[in-house]
Design an enzyme around this catalytic site. Structure first.
Site, mmCIF file in Angstrom:
data_model
loop_
_atom_site.group_PDB
_atom_site.id
_atom_site.type_symbol
_atom_site.label_atom_id
_atom_site.label_comp_id
_atom_site.label_asym_id
_atom_site.label_seq_id
_atom_site.Cartn_x
_atom_site.Cartn_y
_atom_site.Cartn_z
ATOM 1 C CG ASP A 1 -3.212 0.373 -1.472
ATOM 2 O OD1 ASP A 1 -3.242 1.243 -2.352
ATOM 3 O OD2 ASP A 1 -2.211 -0.328 -1.251
ATOM 4 C CD GLU B 1 2.447 0.318 -7.190
ATOM 5 O OE1 GLU B 1 2.485 1.228 -6.342
ATOM 6 O OE2 GLU B 1 2.259 -0.869 -6.903
ATOM 7 C CG HIS C 1 -5.801 3.310 -8.588
ATOM 8 N ND1 HIS C 1 -5.167 3.103 -9.800
ATOM 9 C CD2 HIS C 1 -4.840 3.699 -7.720
ATOM 10 C CE1 HIS C 1 -3.873 3.362 -9.663
ATOM 11 N NE2 HIS C 1 -3.647 3.735 -8.416
HETATM 12 P P1 5GP Z 1 -0.620 4.409 -7.767
HETATM 13 O O1 5GP Z 1 -0.753 3.740 -9.115
HETATM 14 O O2 5GP Z 1 -1.774 5.306 -7.461
HETATM 15 O O3 5GP Z 1 0.705 5.109 -7.618
HETATM 16 O O4 5GP Z 1 -0.604 3.286 -6.658
HETATM 17 C C1 5GP Z 1 -1.170 2.014 -6.847
HETATM 18 C C2 5GP Z 1 -1.670 1.489 -5.524
HETATM 19 O O5 5GP Z 1 -2.162 0.167 -5.753
HETATM 20 C C3 5GP Z 1 -0.606 1.380 -4.422
HETATM 21 O O6 5GP Z 1 -1.060 2.058 -3.258
HETATM 22 C C4 5GP Z 1 -0.439 -0.132 -4.194
HETATM 23 O O7 5GP Z 1 -0.217 -0.467 -2.853
HETATM 24 C C5 5GP Z 1 -1.762 -0.679 -4.701
HETATM 25 N N1 5GP Z 1 -1.659 -2.022 -5.269
HETATM 26 C C6 5GP Z 1 -0.779 -2.439 -6.204
HETATM 27 N N2 5GP Z 1 -0.975 -3.736 -6.501
HETATM 28 C C7 5GP Z 1 -2.007 -4.154 -5.722
HETATM 29 C C8 5GP Z 1 -2.670 -5.405 -5.572
HETATM 30 O O8 5GP Z 1 -2.365 -6.407 -6.210
HETATM 31 N N3 5GP Z 1 -3.696 -5.449 -4.673
HETATM 32 C C9 5GP Z 1 -4.073 -4.351 -3.945
HETATM 33 N N4 5GP Z 1 -5.086 -4.510 -3.094
HETATM 34 N N5 5GP Z 1 -3.466 -3.161 -4.065
HETATM 35 C C10 5GP Z 1 -2.437 -3.057 -4.937
#
Ligand code: 5GP
Length: 130
Positions: free
Chosen positions: A29, A88, A93
């Site tokens: 992440d 997000e 994931h």
């Molecule tokens: P969620 O959708 O579960 O709320 O969070 C999405 C997760 O994806 C977050 O922890 C964020 O830091 C991670 N994330 C978002 N965009 C990217 C990216 O472009 N690359 C990586 N490696 N992680 C990402």
């Protein structure tokens, strides 16, 4: 339109890759709760985890299990926390997070890592992946 994670799988956006097989991809992440915070995703783009078939869900968990074992071997921590949110990025994931305290699962206190630290972590975790 392809999700940001599909672009990562396709190599259009860089990532600190840990492992992949034909169906799944694991990478660090970019905004980690803790060192080693890893995302495990199916290559098939699906928004919500429980829209996966039962078989796909179990396969995702099996791959996540193997990643969690590699994390345990690599990162000194109390245990590996697991969470699925997806508010997000609309591409399934699994968050696998080496944790020492409840706050490490709260997605508020973030760890700042350098490019070199990310690279080293990914290499070390990948080296323990079986
Ligand atoms: P969620 O959708 O579960 O709320 O969070 C999405 C997760 O994806 C977050 O922890 C964020 O830091 C991670 N994330 C978002 N965009 C990217 C990216 O472009 N690359 C990586 N490696 N992680 C990402």
């Amino acid at each position: 339109m392809a999700s940001i994670f599909t672009k990562i799988i396709n190599g259009e956006i860089p990532s600190y890759k840990i492992a992949e097989d034909t169906k799944f991809y694991a990478f660090l992440d970019i905004n980690p709760n803790a060192k080693g915070h890893t995302l495990v995703i199916p290559k098939k783009e699906e928004n919500k985890i429980f829209d996966l078939s039962k078989e796909e869900y179990i396969e995702l968990m099996n791959f996540s299990y193997r990643i969690a074992k590699a994390l345990e071997k690599t990162i000194p921590c109390e245990r590996i926390g697991m969470s699925v949110i997806g508010l997000e990025v609309p591409h399934v994931h699994v968050h696998l997070i080496p944790i020492n305290k409840m706050a490490d699962m709260q997605f508020v206190n973030k760890e700042k890592l350098t490019n070199e630290e990310f690279l080293n972590l990914a290499e070390n975790i990948a080296g323990n992946f079986e």
